[in-house]
Motif scaffolding. Structure first.
Motif, PDB file in Angstrom:
ATOM      1  N   VAL A  46       0.460  -0.838   0.385  1.00  0.00           N
ATOM      2  CA  VAL A  46      -0.144  -0.159  -0.094  1.00  0.00           C
ATOM      3  C   VAL A  46       0.922   1.374  -0.040  1.00  0.00           C
ATOM      4  CG1 VAL A  46      -1.328   1.424   1.650  1.00  0.00           C
ATOM      5  CG2 VAL A  46      -1.979  -0.681   0.756  1.00  0.00           C
ATOM      6  N   PHE A  47       1.720   1.391   1.014  1.00  0.00           N
ATOM      7  CA  PHE A  47       2.709   2.623   0.707  1.00  0.00           C
ATOM      8  C   PHE A  47       3.177   2.593  -0.634  1.00  0.00           C
ATOM      9  CE2 PHE A  47       2.055   2.053   5.853  1.00  0.00           C
ATOM     10  CZ  PHE A  47       1.539   4.628   5.629  1.00  0.00           C
ATOM     11  N   GLU A  48       4.091   1.527  -0.804  1.00  0.00           N
ATOM     12  CA  GLU A  48       4.520   1.984  -2.345  1.00  0.00           C
ATOM     13  C   GLU A  48       3.936   2.047  -3.411  1.00  0.00           C
ATOM     14  OE1 GLU A  48       7.196  -1.718  -2.798  1.00  0.00           O
ATOM     15  OE2 GLU A  48       7.771  -1.967  -1.419  1.00  0.00           O
ATOM     16  N   GLN A  49       2.754   1.870  -3.359  1.00  0.00           N
ATOM     17  CA  GLN A  49       1.861   2.230  -4.190  1.00  0.00           C
ATOM     18  C   GLN A  49       0.577   3.792  -4.231  1.00  0.00           C
ATOM     19  OE1 GLN A  49      -1.075  -0.664  -4.872  1.00  0.00           O
ATOM     20  NE2 GLN A  49       0.550  -2.159  -5.159  1.00  0.00           N
ATOM     21  N   LEU A  50       1.292   4.106  -2.885  1.00  0.00           N
ATOM     22  CA  LEU A  50       0.572   6.040  -2.854  1.00  0.00           C
ATOM     23  C   LEU A  50       1.202   7.034  -3.363  1.00  0.00           C
ATOM     24  CD1 LEU A  50      -0.808   5.371   1.016  1.00  0.00           C
ATOM     25  CD2 LEU A  50      -1.847   4.590  -0.773  1.00  0.00           C
ATOM     26  N   PRO A  51      -0.152   7.666  -3.942  1.00  0.00           N
ATOM     27  CA  PRO A  51       0.602   8.973  -4.976  1.00  0.00           C
ATOM     28  C   PRO A  51       1.154  10.089  -4.703  1.00  0.00           C
ATOM     29  CG  PRO A  51      -1.893   8.013  -5.051  1.00  0.00           C
ATOM     30  CD  PRO A  51      -1.376   7.149  -4.370  1.00  0.00           C
ATOM     31  N   GLN A  52       0.279   9.596  -2.402  1.00  0.00           N
ATOM     32  CA  GLN A  52       0.697  10.731  -1.907  1.00  0.00           C
ATOM     33  C   GLN A  52       2.480  10.351  -1.378  1.00  0.00           C
ATOM     34  OE1 GLN A  52      -1.474   9.093  -1.642  1.00  0.00           O
ATOM     35  NE2 GLN A  52      -3.310  10.043  -0.676  1.00  0.00           N
ATOM     36  N   ARG A  53       2.672   9.396  -1.539  1.00  0.00           N
ATOM     37  CA  ARG A  53       4.365   8.696  -1.207  1.00  0.00           C
ATOM     38  C   ARG A  53       4.885   9.929  -2.154  1.00  0.00           C
ATOM     39  NH1 ARG A  53       6.697   4.602  -3.442  1.00  0.00           N
ATOM     40  NH2 ARG A  53       8.827   5.269  -3.414  1.00  0.00           N
ATOM     41  N   GLU A  54       5.264   9.661  -3.413  1.00  0.00           N
ATOM     42  CA  GLU A  54       5.884  11.068  -3.998  1.00  0.00           C
ATOM     43  C   GLU A  54       5.928  12.234  -3.947  1.00  0.00           C
ATOM     44  OE1 GLU A  54       8.499  11.806  -7.388  1.00  0.00           O
ATOM     45  OE2 GLU A  54       8.227  10.158  -6.426  1.00  0.00           O
ATOM     46  N   GLN A  55       4.469  12.704  -3.797  1.00  0.00           N
ATOM     47  CA  GLN A  55       4.486  13.831  -3.012  1.00  0.00           C
ATOM     48  C   GLN A  55       5.615  14.834  -1.688  1.00  0.00           C
ATOM     49  OE1 GLN A  55       0.268  14.731  -2.941  1.00  0.00           O
ATOM     50  NE2 GLN A  55       0.128  14.419  -5.144  1.00  0.00           N
ATOM     51  N   ILE A  56       5.330  13.856  -1.468  1.00  0.00           N
ATOM     52  CA  ILE A  56       6.137  13.709   0.607  1.00  0.00           C
ATOM     53  C   ILE A  56       7.280  13.920   0.166  1.00  0.00           C
ATOM     54  CG2 ILE A  56       6.968  12.478   2.386  1.00  0.00           C
ATOM     55  CD1 ILE A  56       3.909  11.461   2.731  1.00  0.00           C
ATOM     56  N   SER A  57       7.417  13.056  -1.060  1.00  0.00           N
ATOM     57  CA  SER A  57       9.492  12.397  -1.386  1.00  0.00           C
ATOM     58  C   SER A  57       9.736  14.160  -1.810  1.00  0.00           C
ATOM     59  CB  SER A  57       9.806  11.628  -2.647  1.00  0.00           C
ATOM     60  OG  SER A  57      10.818  12.181  -3.103  1.00  0.00           O
ATOM     61  N   GLN A  58       9.198  15.060  -2.809  1.00  0.00           N
ATOM     62  CA  GLN A  58       9.145  15.878  -3.473  1.00  0.00           C
ATOM     63  C   GLN A  58       9.909  17.189  -2.259  1.00  0.00           C
ATOM     64  OE1 GLN A  58       9.666  16.772  -6.864  1.00  0.00           O
ATOM     65  NE2 GLN A  58      10.186  14.301  -6.749  1.00  0.00           N
ATOM     66  N   SER A  59       8.790  17.377  -1.717  1.00  0.00           N
ATOM     67  CA  SER A  59       8.266  18.353  -0.437  1.00  0.00           C
ATOM     68  C   SER A  59       9.444  17.924   0.560  1.00  0.00           C
ATOM     69  CB  SER A  59       6.643  18.235   0.158  1.00  0.00           C
ATOM     70  OG  SER A  59       7.068  16.863   1.071  1.00  0.00           O
ATOM     71  N   LEU A  60       9.959  17.201   0.796  1.00  0.00           N
ATOM     72  CA  LEU A  60      11.187  17.092   1.461  1.00  0.00           C
ATOM     73  C   LEU A  60      12.523  17.387   1.003  1.00  0.00           C
ATOM     74  CD1 LEU A  60      10.706  13.479   3.414  1.00  0.00           C
ATOM     75  CD2 LEU A  60      10.927  16.073   4.714  1.00  0.00           C
ATOM     76  N   LYS A  61      12.136  17.296  -0.779  1.00  0.00           N
ATOM     77  CA  LYS A  61      13.825  17.270  -1.037  1.00  0.00           C
ATOM     78  C   LYS A  61      13.733  18.743  -1.700  1.00  0.00           C
ATOM     79  CE  LYS A  61      14.545  13.152  -4.596  1.00  0.00           C
ATOM     80  NZ  LYS A  61      13.706  13.036  -5.868  1.00  0.00           N
ATOM     81  N   LYS A  62      12.561  19.243  -1.366  1.00  0.00           N
ATOM     82  CA  LYS A  62      12.445  20.928  -1.509  1.00  0.00           C
ATOM     83  C   LYS A  62      12.850  20.970  -0.139  1.00  0.00           C
ATOM     84  CE  LYS A  62       9.168  23.012  -4.099  1.00  0.00           C
ATOM     85  NZ  LYS A  62       7.705  23.758  -3.907  1.00  0.00           N
ATOM     86  N   GLU A  63      12.061  21.127   0.713  1.00  0.00           N
ATOM     87  CA  GLU A  63      12.147  21.233   2.495  1.00  0.00           C
ATOM     88  C   GLU A  63      13.827  21.604   3.109  1.00  0.00           C
ATOM     89  OE1 GLU A  63      11.221  20.305   6.441  1.00  0.00           O
ATOM     90  OE2 GLU A  63       9.823  19.742   5.324  1.00  0.00           O
ATOM     91  N   PHE A  64      14.789  20.408   1.826  1.00  0.00           N
ATOM     92  CA  PHE A  64      16.572  20.188   2.819  1.00  0.00           C
ATOM     93  C   PHE A  64      17.251  20.324   1.863  1.00  0.00           C
ATOM     94  CE2 PHE A  64      13.388  17.879   5.677  1.00  0.00           C
ATOM     95  CZ  PHE A  64      13.751  18.334   6.859  1.00  0.00           C
ATOM     96  N   GLY A  65      16.520  20.625   0.606  1.00  0.00           N
ATOM     97  CA  GLY A  65      17.540  20.754  -1.149  1.00  0.00           C
ATOM     98  C   GLY A  65      18.614  21.960  -0.935  1.00  0.00           C
TER      99      GLY A  65
END
Length: 165
Positions: free
Chosen positions: A31-50
């Protein structure tokens, strides 16, 4: 006497067997691997810690270039230059380790926070599906050895969360 005891057990167990429980299984990892929200979270963390990641990566590149300089020009340098280069490398290394460790800890903490938020949404979706489809019990996939494919509601959970985003 034994027959009476067996008959009593059969009669007492009959109502329990007549009411079979409806059980479902969820594969939380899938379930966690297939969630579309996972990619959004990854992008926001990249932006936050970039910016911090870029700083740490820049330090790493600078350390690499200083090591190459030491290997390449070490024989041509005098003792003062060698000492200065070694001190600069050690200073950069300690700063790199400090910033890298802080970045890792902050990133891990934020990932945990975001994953917990997502876990709450997944749990709500599972509860909604269980109530709607009238499941008596929902187990995690790792807790069971065998399950029929129609009892696995992982796809329904992903679908519900994809619609709700």
């Amino acid at each position: 006497m034994v027959n009476r005891a067996l008959m009593t057990l059969v009669l007492l167990g009959a109502p329990l067997m007549a009411h079979a429980e409806k059980i479902a299984v969820v594969d939380m990892g899938a379930v966690f691997e297939q969630l579309p929200q996972r990619e959004q979270i990854s992008q926001s963390l990249k932006k936050e810690f970039g910016d911090r990641m870029a700083d740490v990566q820049k330090m790493q590149e600078e350390m690499r270039s200083l090591m190459e300089k030491q290997q390449r020009d070490g024989a041509l340098m005098n003792d003062a230059q060698k000492t200065e280069l070694v001190r600069k490398m050690e200073s950069l290394k300690s700063e790199y380790q400090l910033k890298g460790k802080a970045l890792d800890e902050d990133l891990r903490r934020r990932q945990g926070e975001e994953q917990n938020k997502l876990l709450v949404k997944v749990q709500k979706a599972i509860n909604t599906i269980a109530e709607k489809d009238q499941y008596d019990l929902v187990l995690q996939r790792g807790a069971v050895i065998y399950v029929k494919p129609n009892a696995d509601i992982s796809g329904k959970v992903v679908e519900a969360l994809s619609k709700g985003k």
